[in-house]
Design an enzyme around this catalytic site. Structure first.
Site, PDB file in Angstrom:
ATOM      1  N   ARG A  49      25.224  45.166  59.503  1.00 48.55           N
ATOM      2  CA  ARG A  49      24.867  45.800  58.234  1.00 48.55           C
ATOM      3  C   ARG A  49      23.491  45.316  57.813  1.00 48.55           C
ATOM      4  NH1 ARG A  49      28.734  43.898  55.152  1.00 48.55           N
ATOM      5  NH2 ARG A  49      30.192  45.524  55.714  1.00 48.55           N
ATOM      6  N   SER A  62      29.988  50.681  53.369  1.00 48.58           N
ATOM      7  CA  SER A  62      31.069  50.526  52.394  1.00 48.58           C
ATOM      8  C   SER A  62      30.534  50.533  50.969  1.00 48.58           C
ATOM      9  CB  SER A  62      31.857  49.247  52.676  1.00 48.58           C
ATOM     10  OG  SER A  62      32.370  49.277  53.982  1.00 48.58           O
TER      11      SER A  62
END
EC number: 2.7.1.106
Length: 255
Positions: A73, A175
């Site tokens: 990420r 997310s």
């Protein structure tokens, strides 16, 4: 294939020696400009180089993303430590190498890819495009890919990995993280997020496969390869059917 640089005023950046005083950085600059085929992220690095922004170049190019909560990420943008076309290709090449080692039936069982709605105009980066490039790397290696034809909820990917008996899957999402971020969340054949030692071994394989392979940039494979399948309708139906089995007090739920 050699690039036609005749008449291109920026082409000298591809061939000029880099003398930043940091050999590691000079090597990384050369690699990025040779390997990146996304005009916007390539231009970001060219502009930093042209303006002598060596510290920012080091920050972007001299380190690589590592696995956090079962995935990679970072901010979307140019650089080996950011999420972009090139780093997703590199990550998927590493995934392919590791999965080929772990599963003798990898090319029979296949791989699942899903994505959300994230995107960044300044780097021409979107979850959908990153998902297509993920699929392209694997399709070019004759791996069946279950690529969802539209954005899906994250649980659809691990669910599909289990139901379709794929070896693994990736969801392109960050997310709840900030909108500038994106991620590459990996699920194993069980449907669970990967844990050690898989994450460390995948990173090793990524480091061994940093130069894009022939075909890795060919996202047209998503439209032309017979190995690409769309699991959307099947997985949506089965997911909702299974959800009903664990839904209690259904009379209290709206239709």
């Amino acid at each position: 294939m050699a690039e036609n640089t005749e008449g291109d005023l920026n082409s000298n950046l591809l061939h000029a020696p880099y003398h930043t005083g940091d050999p590691q950085l000079d090597t990384a600059i050369g690699q990025w400009l040779r390997w990146d085929k996304n005009p916007k992220t390539k231009e970001q690095i060219e502009n930093l180089l042209r303006n002598g922004m060596n510290k920012e170049l080091r920050d972007r190019l001299c380190c690589r993303m590592t696995f956090g909560t079962a995935g990679l990420r970072s901010t979307m943008g140019a650089g080996f430590c950011y999420i972009n076309d090139l780093t997703v290709i590199q990550s998927t090449q590493g995934m392919y190498k590791y999965l080929e080692r772990c599963f003798s039936d990898f090319k029979q069982r296949g791989f699942v890819v899903g994505y959300d709605t994230r995107g960044q105009v300044t780097s021409s980066c979107s979850s959908q495009r990153l998902a297509k490039l993920t699929a392209a790397v694997l399709l070019a290696k004759d791996v069946p890919v279950y690529l969802f034809s539209r954005y899906v909820p994250t649980p659809f990917v691990p669910y599909a990995v289990q139901k379709l008996k794929a070896v693994a899957g990736v969801m392109i999402t960050a997310s709840h993280n900030r909108k500038e971020d994106n991620g590459y969340k990996v699920y194993w054949e069980t449907g669970a997020q990967i844990t050690s030692p898989h994450d460390k071994e995948i990173l090793k394989c990524i480091e061994e496969c940093v130069e894009p392979w022939n075909g890795s940039w060919n996202d047209n494979l998503v439209d032309t390869s017979p190995l690409k399948r769309d699991p959307l309708q099947d997985i949506c139906r089965r997911y909702m059917e299974d959800l009903k089995k664990i839904c209690f007090y259904r009379q209290s739920c709206p239709d």
